[in-house]
Every structure is written in structure tokens, then in C-alpha cells.
Scaffold this active site. Sequence first.
Site, PDB file in Angstrom:
ATOM      1  N   ASP A 145       0.765  -1.276   0.036  1.00 19.49           N
ATOM      2  CA  ASP A 145      -0.009  -0.087   0.005  1.00 19.49           C
ATOM      3  C   ASP A 145       0.907   1.411   0.122  1.00 19.49           C
ATOM      4  O   ASP A 145       0.317   2.179  -0.665  1.00 19.49           O
ATOM      5  CB  ASP A 145      -0.944   0.139   1.018  1.00 19.49           C
ATOM      6  CG  ASP A 145      -2.240   0.865   0.841  1.00 19.49           C
ATOM      7  OD1 ASP A 145      -2.562   0.704  -0.486  1.00 19.49           O
ATOM      8  OD2 ASP A 145      -2.553   1.523   1.545  1.00 19.49           O
ATOM      9  N   GLU A 180      -0.363  10.482   5.197  1.00 17.02           N
ATOM     10  CA  GLU A 180      -0.364   9.192   5.114  1.00 17.02           C
ATOM     11  C   GLU A 180       1.066   8.354   4.809  1.00 17.02           C
ATOM     12  O   GLU A 180       1.493   7.304   5.364  1.00 17.02           O
ATOM     13  CB  GLU A 180      -1.146   8.683   3.833  1.00 17.02           C
ATOM     14  CG  GLU A 180      -2.025   7.543   3.931  1.00 17.02           C
ATOM     15  CD  GLU A 180      -3.305   7.430   2.833  1.00 17.02           C
ATOM     16  OE1 GLU A 180      -4.106   8.037   2.993  1.00 17.02           O
ATOM     17  OE2 GLU A 180      -3.384   6.755   2.152  1.00 17.02           O
ATOM     18  N   GLU A 203     -10.876   6.833  -2.110  1.00 16.53           N
ATOM     19  CA  GLU A 203     -10.811   6.910  -0.493  1.00 16.53           C
ATOM     20  C   GLU A 203     -12.223   6.374   0.280  1.00 16.53           C
ATOM     21  O   GLU A 203     -11.904   5.864   1.215  1.00 16.53           O
ATOM     22  CB  GLU A 203     -10.804   8.553  -0.363  1.00 16.53           C
ATOM     23  CG  GLU A 203      -9.602   9.416  -1.066  1.00 16.53           C
ATOM     24  CD  GLU A 203      -8.350   9.000  -0.294  1.00 16.53           C
ATOM     25  OE1 GLU A 203      -7.982   7.961   0.069  1.00 16.53           O
ATOM     26  OE2 GLU A 203      -7.763  10.007   0.089  1.00 16.53           O
ATOM     27  N   GLU A 248      -9.891  -2.489  -6.323  1.00 13.98           N
ATOM     28  CA  GLU A 248      -9.845  -2.258  -4.918  1.00 13.98           C
ATOM     29  C   GLU A 248      -9.753  -3.637  -4.309  1.00 13.98           C
ATOM     30  O   GLU A 248      -9.215  -4.128  -3.279  1.00 13.98           O
ATOM     31  CB  GLU A 248     -10.700  -1.358  -4.339  1.00 13.98           C
ATOM     32  CG  GLU A 248     -10.489   0.098  -4.365  1.00 13.98           C
ATOM     33  CD  GLU A 248      -9.273   0.797  -3.667  1.00 13.98           C
ATOM     34  OE1 GLU A 248      -9.105  -0.058  -2.646  1.00 13.98           O
ATOM     35  OE2 GLU A 248      -8.660   1.765  -3.545  1.00 13.98           O
TER      36      GLU A 248
HETATM   37  C1  LIG Z   1      -5.479   0.498  -2.349  1.00 14.29           C
HETATM   38  C2  LIG Z   1      -5.835   1.788  -1.509  1.00 14.29           C
HETATM   39  N1  LIG Z   1      -6.980   2.472  -1.859  1.00 14.29           N
HETATM   40  C3  LIG Z   1      -7.097   3.585  -0.994  1.00 14.29           C
HETATM   41  C4  LIG Z   1      -6.214   4.121  -0.181  1.00 14.29           C
HETATM   42  C5  LIG Z   1      -6.582   5.257   0.637  1.00 14.29           C
HETATM   43  N2  LIG Z   1      -5.871   6.341   0.298  1.00 14.29           N
HETATM   44  C6  LIG Z   1      -5.007   3.352  -0.112  1.00 14.29           C
HETATM   45  N3  LIG Z   1      -4.017   3.699   0.699  1.00 14.29           N
HETATM   46  N4  LIG Z   1      -4.902   2.451  -0.734  1.00 14.29           N
END
Ligand SMILES: Cc1ncc(CN)c(N)n1
Length: 225
Positions: A51, A91, A143, A213
Site C-alpha cells: 500500500d 499518509e 478514498e 480495490e
Molecule cells: C489501495 C488503496 N486504496 C485507497 C487508499 C486510501 N488512500 C489506499 N491507501 N490504498
Amino acid sequence: MSGQLENRTLTAEWLRQNHELYTAATNHSFIKSIRDGTIDVNNFKHWMEQDYHFVRELVRFVASVLQKVPRNAPEHDLDVILGGLTALESEITWFRKEANFWQIFLERVTLLQPNKDYCEFLKELEREDTPYAAAVTAFWLIELVYCASFMSCLEEDAKTPYELVSTVKRWGSPEFHQYTLSLKKLADKALENASDAEQKQAQKIFVRILELELKFWDMAGFVLG
Ligand SMILES: Cc1ncc(CN)c(N)n1
């Protein structure tokens, strides 16, 4: 906008039409294992490694959304996207700190195919031929999936392990939820002003994001097989 009118927006309609896929993407077994406290720490670390690199690509995509905000849009619209970029900076900082805690070496990570596919798709969205309406809708949905997923880990009966609370609060907090609602408003407004062709393009992107996702979560559970 009243609740009833809000249900008539395109984003609400597309969420309804893709209810099954949306539910699969936001109630994944990976998230459920955090929620019920059974998560394997290796799976968690695995997700985090992947991620972090996804988010770095996401920053570039969001920068492209920022560039596409119409010049005649209210100042607030640009501010919301700019706030999104700022949130991604925090983040990234958070990922680095957590990686330290979990002894993860982020620079040594090999990107897995579902992550590569998602990053490639983001690159497509960054192009000029992706209109603002489609781009901001994509950003909102990306998001939203994290927000809806992690919110469930903060419910009263959740057994989220203590060490993971800062993770789930990052995306599952009321503030993050509020931010996704602001993005949704931008998306709905842009879609209202978009042509039929642009709306169709946005709708296709909407479905593709949910699929990506879902595959991303599948990949996160890969370590256990
Ligand atoms: C795969 C994914 N999707 C969404 C997010 C949220 N910013 C993330 N960190 N990673």
C-alpha cells in the site's frame, strides 16, 4: 443537499447498481480479520508494504486531479483536493513510521501484479483525456473504499487489535468520513455538469476501481494463501 436528493445523484445510483461489488470491496476477509482480531501479522505487513507504494502513485494521480479542477470552480473545490494531497503526505509519513515499528523495509518491496495493475490504471487516469468529472469521481471512490472498510473496524463490537487501532483510525475516523463526503459532493457536481460521454466514461472507471480495490485486498491476504 437533503438525504432524499442525495440518493438521486449519479454516485449514489452507481453505488446502488454495483452494490454487490461495493460490498465485496468494503467487507473483505482481510478487513474482517482486523475487525475480529484474527489477522495474521504477516498479512498486515504485506498489505502495508504494497500500500505504501500504491499511495506514492496515488499522490501523482491526485496532483493530476488538482490540475483539472476548473478555473471557474469555487475556491473551496480546489481546497478540498489540496487537502486530499496534504492527507496523502501525512499518509506517507505515517507509513514510514509504522514500517519502522513493524520492521518493514519499504525500499525492498517488490510490487505484486494487482498493485502494478492498479498503479497502471492510475497512470491512465492521470492523462489529459480523463475529464475532471471522471477523475474526481475516481478519487472519491478510492478514498471511500478505505473509509467504509476501516470504519467497520471501529464499531462497538469490533475486536481490532490494539496495535492496529492507529491504522484503522487513519481511514475509519469521522474526520476521514467527512472528507469523503466533501469529495462526493465535488464528484456529483462535476458529473452533473458533464456530457453524457463523460458520464459514461466515469461510470466505467467507477466499476474498474471497485474491481481493483477488491483485487488489492485479495493480494493483501496472499501470504496466508
Ligand atoms: C489501495 C488503496 N486504496 C485507497 C487508499 C486510501 N488512500 C489506499 N491507501 N490504498
